[in-house]
Design a protein around this motif. Structure first.
Motif, PDB file in Angstrom:
ATOM      1  N   TRP A   1      -2.717 -12.344  -5.503  1.00  0.00           N
ATOM      2  CA  TRP A   1      -1.302 -12.627  -5.760  1.00  0.00           C
ATOM      3  C   TRP A   1      -1.019 -12.882  -7.250  1.00  0.00           C
ATOM      4  O   TRP A   1       0.048 -12.485  -7.738  1.00  0.00           O
ATOM      5  CB  TRP A   1      -0.791 -13.768  -4.871  1.00  0.00           C
TER       6      TRP A   1
ATOM      7  N   LEU B   1      -0.678  -9.393  -8.722  1.00  0.00           N
ATOM      8  CA  LEU B   1       0.559  -8.756  -8.263  1.00  0.00           C
ATOM      9  C   LEU B   1       1.781  -9.398  -8.909  1.00  0.00           C
ATOM     10  O   LEU B   1       2.769  -8.712  -9.204  1.00  0.00           O
ATOM     11  CB  LEU B   1       0.639  -8.833  -6.733  1.00  0.00           C
TER      12      LEU B   1
ATOM     13  N   ARG C   1       0.458  -9.620  -1.333  1.00  0.00           N
ATOM     14  CA  ARG C   1       1.718  -9.014  -1.761  1.00  0.00           C
ATOM     15  C   ARG C   1       2.900  -9.871  -1.342  1.00  0.00           C
ATOM     16  O   ARG C   1       3.830 -10.105  -2.130  1.00  0.00           O
ATOM     17  CB  ARG C   1       1.829  -7.603  -1.167  1.00  0.00           C
TER      18      ARG C   1
END
Length: 432
Positions: free
Chosen positions: A247, A250, A420
Protein backbone atom coordinates in the motif's frame (compact mmCIF):
# COMPACT_ATOMS: atom_id res chain seq x y z
CA UNK A 1 46.89 11.86 7.47
CA UNK A 2 45.12 15.23 7.41
CA UNK A 3 42.96 14.08 4.51
CA UNK A 4 41.97 10.94 6.40
CA UNK A 5 41.19 12.99 9.52
CA UNK A 6 39.02 15.36 7.50
CA UNK A 7 37.11 12.45 5.98
CA UNK A 8 36.58 10.92 9.41
CA UNK A 9 35.26 14.21 10.76
CA UNK A 10 32.93 14.51 7.77
CA UNK A 11 31.52 11.05 8.40
CA UNK A 12 31.11 11.82 12.09
CA UNK A 13 29.12 14.96 11.30
CA UNK A 14 26.96 13.01 8.82
CA UNK A 15 26.13 10.53 11.57
CA UNK A 16 24.88 13.16 14.01
CA UNK A 17 21.08 13.17 14.31
CA UNK A 18 18.63 16.04 14.27
CA UNK A 19 14.95 16.62 13.78
CA UNK A 20 13.37 15.74 10.46
CA UNK A 21 12.82 19.43 9.80
CA UNK A 22 16.52 20.27 10.18
CA UNK A 23 19.47 19.82 7.83
CA UNK A 24 17.33 19.40 4.69
CA UNK A 25 18.59 22.44 2.78
CA UNK A 26 21.13 22.02 -0.03
CA UNK A 27 23.77 24.59 -0.81
CA UNK A 28 21.75 25.74 -3.84
CA UNK A 29 18.67 26.50 -1.73
CA UNK A 30 16.81 23.34 -2.71
CA UNK A 31 16.02 20.83 0.01
CA UNK A 32 16.40 17.10 0.43
CA UNK A 33 13.51 14.72 0.94
CA UNK A 34 13.67 10.96 1.19
CA UNK A 35 12.41 9.25 -1.95
CA UNK A 36 12.97 5.68 -0.77
CA UNK A 37 13.87 4.19 2.57
CA UNK A 38 13.68 1.07 4.67
CA UNK A 39 13.96 0.16 8.33
CA UNK A 40 16.70 -2.05 9.71
CA UNK A 41 15.38 -4.64 12.20
CA UNK A 42 17.92 -4.77 15.00
CA UNK A 43 16.41 -7.26 17.44
CA UNK A 44 15.88 -10.98 16.77
CA UNK A 45 12.25 -11.95 16.13
CA UNK A 46 10.37 -13.37 19.09
CA UNK A 47 9.41 -16.90 18.12
CA UNK A 48 6.49 -18.87 19.46
CA UNK A 49 7.86 -21.27 22.10
CA UNK A 50 7.91 -24.99 21.18
CA UNK A 51 5.74 -25.69 24.22
CA UNK A 52 2.94 -23.42 22.99
CA UNK A 53 -0.42 -24.90 23.72
CA UNK A 54 -2.90 -26.15 21.13
CA UNK A 55 -5.26 -23.87 19.27
CA UNK A 56 -8.79 -23.54 20.69
CA UNK A 57 -11.02 -26.55 20.04
CA UNK A 58 -13.44 -24.55 17.89
CA UNK A 59 -10.69 -23.06 15.72
CA UNK A 60 -10.86 -23.89 12.00
CA UNK A 61 -8.30 -26.30 10.60
CA UNK A 62 -5.16 -24.34 9.73
CA UNK A 63 -4.36 -23.86 6.07
CA UNK A 64 -0.88 -24.54 4.71
CA UNK A 65 1.34 -21.55 5.49
CA UNK A 66 1.90 -18.93 2.81
CA UNK A 67 5.18 -19.26 0.95
CA UNK A 68 7.60 -16.86 2.59
CA UNK A 69 8.57 -13.90 0.39
CA UNK A 70 11.95 -13.84 2.14
CA UNK A 71 14.88 -15.36 0.25
CA UNK A 72 17.88 -16.71 2.20
CA UNK A 73 21.07 -14.68 1.96
CA UNK A 74 24.67 -15.45 2.98
CA UNK A 75 25.65 -14.85 6.60
CA UNK A 76 28.99 -13.48 5.42
CA UNK A 77 30.08 -11.65 2.27
CA UNK A 78 33.71 -11.62 1.09
CA UNK A 79 35.15 -10.25 -2.18
CA UNK A 80 31.59 -9.97 -3.45
CA UNK A 81 29.33 -7.33 -4.92
CA UNK A 82 25.72 -6.85 -3.87
CA UNK A 83 23.42 -5.04 -6.29
CA UNK A 84 20.14 -3.92 -4.70
CA UNK A 85 17.07 -2.57 -6.49
CA UNK A 86 15.02 0.25 -5.00
CA UNK A 87 12.16 2.27 -6.48
CA UNK A 88 11.98 6.02 -6.05
CA UNK A 89 8.70 7.66 -5.09
CA UNK A 90 9.59 11.20 -6.20
CA UNK A 91 12.29 12.18 -8.66
CA UNK A 92 14.98 14.83 -8.57
CA UNK A 93 17.94 16.29 -10.43
CA UNK A 94 20.40 14.54 -8.10
CA UNK A 95 20.29 12.12 -5.22
CA UNK A 96 22.20 10.77 -2.23
CA UNK A 97 22.51 7.34 -0.65
CA UNK A 98 22.25 6.65 3.08
CA UNK A 99 23.94 3.66 4.69
CA UNK A 100 23.82 2.33 8.23
CA UNK A 101 25.77 -0.11 10.37
CA UNK A 102 23.09 0.24 12.99
CA UNK A 103 23.36 -3.30 14.36
CA UNK A 104 26.91 -2.70 15.53
CA UNK A 105 29.38 -5.56 15.44
CA UNK A 106 32.55 -5.17 13.39
CA UNK A 107 33.24 -2.23 11.13
CA UNK A 108 31.97 -2.64 7.55
CA UNK A 109 34.09 -1.49 4.62
CA UNK A 110 32.74 -0.88 1.13
CA UNK A 111 35.55 -0.95 -1.41
CA UNK A 112 33.31 0.66 -4.01
CA UNK A 113 29.75 1.94 -4.29
CA UNK A 114 27.94 2.59 -7.58
CA UNK A 115 24.44 3.72 -8.50
CA UNK A 116 22.61 3.52 -11.83
CA UNK A 117 19.19 3.21 -13.35
CA UNK A 118 18.17 -0.44 -13.46
CA UNK A 119 17.78 -2.32 -16.71
CA UNK A 120 16.49 -5.89 -16.95
CA UNK A 121 17.18 -8.31 -14.12
CA UNK A 122 20.64 -7.54 -12.70
CA UNK A 123 21.62 -5.22 -15.59
CA UNK A 124 21.84 -1.44 -15.46
CA UNK A 125 20.95 1.06 -18.16
CA UNK A 126 24.11 1.68 -20.16
CA UNK A 127 25.56 5.11 -19.56
CA UNK A 128 23.83 5.73 -16.23
CA UNK A 129 26.45 4.21 -13.92
CA UNK A 130 27.82 6.67 -11.36
CA UNK A 131 30.65 6.19 -8.86
CA UNK A 132 29.39 7.13 -5.40
CA UNK A 133 31.76 9.02 -3.10
CA UNK A 134 31.80 9.96 0.56
CA UNK A 135 33.68 13.15 1.32
CA UNK A 136 35.38 12.66 -2.05
CA UNK A 137 36.52 9.11 -1.22
CA UNK A 138 35.41 6.08 -3.22
CA UNK A 139 35.56 3.73 -0.24
CA UNK A 140 33.60 3.88 2.98
CA UNK A 141 34.08 2.35 6.41
CA UNK A 142 31.03 2.23 8.66
CA UNK A 143 32.07 1.78 12.26
CA UNK A 144 29.70 0.07 14.74
CA UNK A 145 26.48 2.05 15.04
CA UNK A 146 27.54 4.61 12.43
CA UNK A 147 25.55 6.09 9.58
CA UNK A 148 26.86 7.83 6.48
CA UNK A 149 25.35 9.89 3.66
CA UNK A 150 27.02 10.00 0.25
CA UNK A 151 28.05 13.06 -1.66
CA UNK A 152 25.32 14.26 -4.07
CA UNK A 153 25.18 12.09 -7.20
CA UNK A 154 24.73 14.22 -10.29
CA UNK A 155 22.23 12.16 -12.23
CA UNK A 156 18.53 12.94 -12.59
CA UNK A 157 16.25 10.19 -11.32
CA UNK A 158 12.60 10.06 -12.39
CA UNK A 159 9.72 9.39 -10.05
CA UNK A 160 8.75 5.72 -9.70
CA UNK A 161 12.07 4.64 -11.26
CA UNK A 162 14.08 1.58 -10.31
CA UNK A 163 17.61 2.40 -9.19
CA UNK A 164 20.37 -0.19 -8.81
CA UNK A 165 22.70 0.40 -5.86
CA UNK A 166 25.84 -1.77 -5.88
CA UNK A 167 28.30 -2.21 -3.01
CA UNK A 168 31.56 -4.16 -3.07
CA UNK A 169 32.68 -5.96 0.10
CA UNK A 170 36.44 -6.59 -0.28
CA UNK A 171 36.93 -8.48 2.96
CA UNK A 172 35.01 -11.05 4.98
CA UNK A 173 32.03 -9.16 6.40
CA UNK A 174 29.21 -10.54 8.57
CA UNK A 175 25.80 -9.48 7.28
CA UNK A 176 24.57 -7.76 10.41
CA UNK A 177 22.39 -4.83 9.28
CA UNK A 178 19.78 -6.02 6.84
CA UNK A 179 16.12 -5.61 5.97
CA UNK A 180 15.21 -9.20 5.11
CA UNK A 181 11.86 -8.55 3.41
CA UNK A 182 13.06 -6.41 0.54
CA UNK A 183 10.46 -7.67 -2.01
CA UNK A 184 12.64 -6.18 -4.77
CA UNK A 185 15.50 -8.37 -6.01
CA UNK A 186 19.09 -8.13 -4.89
CA UNK A 187 21.93 -9.83 -6.72
CA UNK A 188 25.19 -11.16 -5.25
CA UNK A 189 28.16 -11.72 -7.56
CA UNK A 190 31.84 -12.58 -7.17
CA UNK A 191 34.52 -9.88 -7.17
CA UNK A 192 34.33 -6.14 -7.63
CA UNK A 193 31.69 -5.73 -10.33
CA UNK A 194 29.88 -2.77 -8.78
CA UNK A 195 30.15 -0.80 -12.03
CA UNK A 196 29.44 -3.66 -14.42
CA UNK A 197 26.59 -3.31 -16.90
CA UNK A 198 25.56 -6.91 -16.24
CA UNK A 199 26.35 -9.35 -13.43
CA UNK A 200 27.52 -12.84 -14.37
CA UNK A 201 25.47 -15.67 -12.80
CA UNK A 202 24.57 -13.78 -9.62
CA UNK A 203 22.90 -15.32 -6.59
CA UNK A 204 19.37 -13.95 -6.11
CA UNK A 205 18.39 -12.44 -2.78
CA UNK A 206 15.53 -10.16 -1.77
CA UNK A 207 16.91 -7.97 1.01
CA UNK A 208 18.56 -4.61 1.63
CA UNK A 209 22.09 -4.76 3.06
CA UNK A 210 23.23 -1.68 5.02
CA UNK A 211 21.23 0.54 2.63
CA UNK A 212 18.80 2.74 4.58
CA UNK A 213 17.62 5.50 2.25
CA UNK A 214 17.76 7.41 -1.01
CA UNK A 215 17.19 11.17 -0.83
CA UNK A 216 16.55 13.52 -3.74
CA UNK A 217 16.98 17.26 -4.11
CA UNK A 218 13.81 19.22 -4.76
CA UNK A 219 12.96 22.87 -5.17
CA UNK A 220 9.25 22.27 -4.54
CA UNK A 221 7.72 23.68 -1.39
CA UNK A 222 4.36 21.92 -1.67
CA UNK A 223 5.41 18.46 -0.56
CA UNK A 224 7.70 16.49 1.69
CA UNK A 225 8.34 13.01 3.02
CA UNK A 226 5.51 10.73 4.15
CA UNK A 227 6.66 7.84 6.35
CA UNK A 228 4.56 4.67 6.38
CA UNK A 229 5.35 3.32 9.84
CA UNK A 230 4.17 -0.17 10.69
CA UNK A 231 4.60 -3.93 10.72
CA UNK A 232 4.42 -6.73 8.12
CA UNK A 233 1.20 -5.35 6.63
CA UNK A 234 2.99 -2.11 5.78
CA UNK A 235 6.12 -4.05 4.81
CA UNK A 236 4.02 -5.78 2.11
CA UNK A 237 4.44 -9.35 3.34
CA UNK A 238 1.72 -10.99 1.21
CA UNK A 239 2.16 -8.83 -1.89
CA UNK A 240 3.75 -9.98 -5.13
CA UNK A 241 7.55 -9.56 -5.01
CA UNK A 242 8.84 -7.12 -7.59
CA UNK A 243 5.37 -5.74 -8.37
CA UNK A 244 5.54 -2.67 -6.09
CA UNK A 245 2.15 -3.73 -4.76
CA UNK A 246 2.37 -2.75 -1.07
CA UNK A 247 0.00 0.00 0.00
CA UNK A 248 2.87 2.53 0.49
CA UNK A 249 4.09 1.80 -3.07
CA UNK A 250 0.57 2.18 -4.43
CA UNK A 251 0.07 5.41 -2.49
CA UNK A 252 3.29 6.76 -4.05
CA UNK A 253 1.91 5.96 -7.51
CA UNK A 254 -1.38 7.70 -6.68
CA UNK A 255 0.46 10.81 -5.50
CA UNK A 256 2.52 10.93 -8.70
CA UNK A 257 -0.59 10.54 -10.86
CA UNK A 258 -1.99 13.79 -9.42
CA UNK A 259 -0.09 16.95 -10.46
CA UNK A 260 -1.05 18.62 -7.17
CA UNK A 261 0.61 15.96 -5.02
CA UNK A 262 3.74 15.07 -6.99
CA UNK A 263 5.96 16.77 -4.42
CA UNK A 264 5.19 14.10 -1.82
CA UNK A 265 7.41 11.05 -1.35
CA UNK A 266 6.49 7.85 0.49
CA UNK A 267 9.03 5.92 2.59
CA UNK A 268 8.17 2.45 3.88
CA UNK A 269 9.63 1.77 7.34
CA UNK A 270 7.48 -1.27 8.07
CA UNK A 271 9.14 -4.22 9.81
CA UNK A 272 7.52 -7.64 9.67
CA UNK A 273 6.68 -8.79 13.19
CA UNK A 274 7.16 -5.32 14.69
CA UNK A 275 5.25 -4.24 17.79
CA UNK A 276 4.46 -0.90 19.36
CA UNK A 277 5.57 -1.60 22.91
CA UNK A 278 8.04 -4.49 22.98
CA UNK A 279 11.05 -5.55 20.95
CA UNK A 280 10.52 -8.55 18.73
CA UNK A 281 11.28 -8.23 15.04
CA UNK A 282 13.06 -4.91 15.27
CA UNK A 283 13.01 -2.53 18.19
CA UNK A 284 9.56 -1.55 19.44
CA UNK A 285 7.91 1.24 17.46
CA UNK A 286 8.20 3.62 20.42
CA UNK A 287 11.96 2.90 20.49
CA UNK A 288 12.73 3.07 16.77
CA UNK A 289 10.62 6.16 16.08
CA UNK A 290 13.63 8.50 16.18
CA UNK A 291 15.63 6.46 13.67
CA UNK A 292 12.83 5.53 11.29
CA UNK A 293 10.85 8.78 11.33
CA UNK A 294 12.62 11.77 12.88
CA UNK A 295 16.00 11.05 11.28
CA UNK A 296 14.55 10.93 7.76
CA UNK A 297 14.94 14.15 5.76
CA UNK A 298 11.90 16.29 5.05
CA UNK A 299 9.29 14.31 7.00
CA UNK A 300 5.92 16.06 7.27
CA UNK A 301 3.48 13.14 7.70
CA UNK A 302 3.50 9.73 9.40
CA UNK A 303 0.94 7.10 8.42
CA UNK A 304 0.80 4.83 11.46
CA UNK A 305 -0.49 1.25 11.25
CA UNK A 306 0.69 -0.84 14.20
CA UNK A 307 -0.84 -2.94 16.96
CA UNK A 308 -1.92 -6.33 15.63
CA UNK A 309 1.31 -8.01 16.77
CA UNK A 310 0.94 -6.51 20.25
CA UNK A 311 -2.56 -8.00 20.39
CA UNK A 312 -1.59 -11.39 18.99
CA UNK A 313 1.43 -11.84 21.26
CA UNK A 314 -0.94 -11.28 24.18
CA UNK A 315 -3.34 -14.06 23.15
CA UNK A 316 -1.22 -16.78 21.48
CA UNK A 317 -1.28 -19.85 23.76
CA UNK A 318 2.09 -20.61 25.30
CA UNK A 319 3.65 -17.20 24.85
CA UNK A 320 5.09 -16.04 28.21
CA UNK A 321 2.85 -13.75 30.24
CA UNK A 322 5.66 -11.19 30.22
CA UNK A 323 4.78 -10.48 26.58
CA UNK A 324 1.19 -9.52 27.40
CA UNK A 325 -0.01 -5.96 26.98
CA UNK A 326 -3.43 -4.36 27.37
CA UNK A 327 -5.47 -2.28 24.97
CA UNK A 328 -4.91 0.75 27.21
CA UNK A 329 -1.15 0.24 27.04
CA UNK A 330 -1.25 -0.04 23.24
CA UNK A 331 -3.29 3.17 23.07
CA UNK A 332 -0.79 4.91 25.34
CA UNK A 333 2.04 3.83 23.02
CA UNK A 334 0.21 5.15 19.97
CA UNK A 335 -0.49 8.41 21.76
CA UNK A 336 3.19 8.84 22.61
CA UNK A 337 4.11 8.44 18.94
CA UNK A 338 1.60 11.15 18.05
CA UNK A 339 2.93 13.47 20.76
CA UNK A 340 6.54 13.01 19.71
CA UNK A 341 5.70 13.60 16.04
CA UNK A 342 3.83 16.79 16.90
CA UNK A 343 6.85 18.09 18.84
CA UNK A 344 8.71 18.07 15.53
CA UNK A 345 5.90 19.61 13.49
CA UNK A 346 5.00 16.28 11.89
CA UNK A 347 1.37 15.29 11.35
CA UNK A 348 0.12 11.76 12.01
CA UNK A 349 -2.65 9.76 10.35
CA UNK A 350 -3.85 6.80 12.40
CA UNK A 351 -4.70 3.60 10.55
CA UNK A 352 -7.29 1.27 12.06
CA UNK A 353 -6.22 -2.33 12.76
CA UNK A 354 -7.69 -4.80 10.31
CA UNK A 355 -9.75 -7.92 10.96
CA UNK A 356 -8.06 -11.25 11.78
CA UNK A 357 -10.88 -13.75 12.38
CA UNK A 358 -9.75 -17.12 11.08
CA UNK A 359 -6.34 -17.11 12.75
CA UNK A 360 -5.91 -20.34 14.74
CA UNK A 361 -5.50 -18.37 17.98
CA UNK A 362 -8.21 -15.78 17.25
CA UNK A 363 -10.19 -15.07 20.41
CA UNK A 364 -12.92 -12.85 21.81
CA UNK A 365 -10.30 -11.29 24.11
CA UNK A 366 -8.10 -10.26 21.21
CA UNK A 367 -11.09 -8.99 19.22
CA UNK A 368 -12.18 -6.84 22.16
CA UNK A 369 -8.70 -5.31 22.27
CA UNK A 370 -8.78 -4.56 18.54
CA UNK A 371 -12.21 -2.96 18.75
CA UNK A 372 -11.19 -0.80 21.72
CA UNK A 373 -8.06 0.44 19.95
CA UNK A 374 -9.91 1.13 16.71
CA UNK A 375 -12.63 3.01 18.59
CA UNK A 376 -9.97 5.23 20.12
CA UNK A 377 -8.25 5.81 16.76
CA UNK A 378 -11.54 6.81 15.15
CA UNK A 379 -12.95 9.00 17.91
CA UNK A 380 -10.19 10.35 20.17
CA UNK A 381 -9.32 13.31 17.99
CA UNK A 382 -5.62 12.76 18.74
CA UNK A 383 -4.70 12.15 15.10
CA UNK A 384 -4.49 14.74 12.35
CA UNK A 385 -6.33 12.30 10.10
CA UNK A 386 -7.76 8.78 10.31
CA UNK A 387 -7.39 6.10 7.62
CA UNK A 388 -9.98 3.39 8.12
CA UNK A 389 -8.05 0.42 6.76
CA UNK A 390 -10.39 -1.89 8.69
CA UNK A 391 -13.50 -0.58 6.92
CA UNK A 392 -11.75 -0.73 3.55
CA UNK A 393 -10.78 -4.41 3.84
CA UNK A 394 -13.28 -6.23 6.05
CA UNK A 395 -15.85 -8.70 4.77
CA UNK A 396 -19.32 -7.08 4.65
CA UNK A 397 -20.86 -10.48 5.40
CA UNK A 398 -18.61 -10.98 8.45
CA UNK A 399 -16.87 -7.72 9.50
CA UNK A 400 -14.52 -9.59 11.83
CA UNK A 401 -12.79 -11.16 8.80
CA UNK A 402 -10.88 -9.86 5.81
CA UNK A 403 -12.86 -9.91 2.59
CA UNK A 404 -12.37 -13.35 0.99
CA UNK A 405 -10.88 -11.82 -2.18
CA UNK A 406 -8.47 -9.80 -0.03
CA UNK A 407 -7.29 -12.75 2.08
CA UNK A 408 -4.27 -14.70 0.74
CA UNK A 409 -5.14 -17.53 3.11
CA UNK A 410 -3.48 -16.60 6.38
CA UNK A 411 -6.34 -14.30 7.51
CA UNK A 412 -4.09 -11.41 8.50
CA UNK A 413 -1.83 -10.20 5.66
CA UNK A 414 -3.68 -8.36 2.87
CA UNK A 415 -2.98 -9.45 -0.70
CA UNK A 416 -2.33 -7.21 -3.72
CA UNK A 417 -6.01 -6.34 -4.17
CA UNK A 418 -6.40 -5.48 -0.49
CA UNK A 419 -3.31 -3.28 -0.57
CA UNK A 420 -4.88 -1.45 -3.51
CA UNK A 421 -8.02 -0.87 -1.44
CA UNK A 422 -5.88 0.37 1.45
CA UNK A 423 -4.02 2.86 -0.74
CA UNK A 424 -7.30 4.03 -2.26
CA UNK A 425 -8.74 4.60 1.23
CA UNK A 426 -6.20 7.39 1.87
CA UNK A 427 -7.61 10.84 1.15
CA UNK A 428 -4.99 12.65 -0.92
CA UNK A 429 -6.60 15.93 0.08
CA UNK A 430 -4.86 15.82 3.44
CA UNK A 431 -1.51 16.26 1.66
CA UNK A 432 -2.56 19.38 -0.23
Amino acid sequence: MLRGLAAAIALGVAALGGSAQAQTQTTSGARWIESWGTAQPLSPPLRRPPSAGPAPANAPAPRPPLPSPMVPYPETLSDQTVRMVVRTSVGGPRFRLEFSNAAGGPAVTFGAVHAALRGKESAIVTGTDRVVTFGGRRDLTLFPGAKAVSDPIDMPVPALAEVAVSIYLPQSTPVNTVHSLGLNPAYIAAGNVAGADQLDAPQLARSYFWLAGVSVATSRRDGGTIVAFGDSITDGYATTPGAHASWPDLLAARLQANPRTRGWSVVNTGISGNRILKAGAGDAAVARFDEDVLARPGVRWVLLLEGINDINMSIIPGVPDSEDVTADQIIAGLEQIVERAHLHGIKVAGGTIMATKGLPFYSAEGEAMRQAINRWIRTSGRFDAVIDFDAATRDPADPLRLRPDFDPGDHVHPNDAANRAMADAIDLGMFK
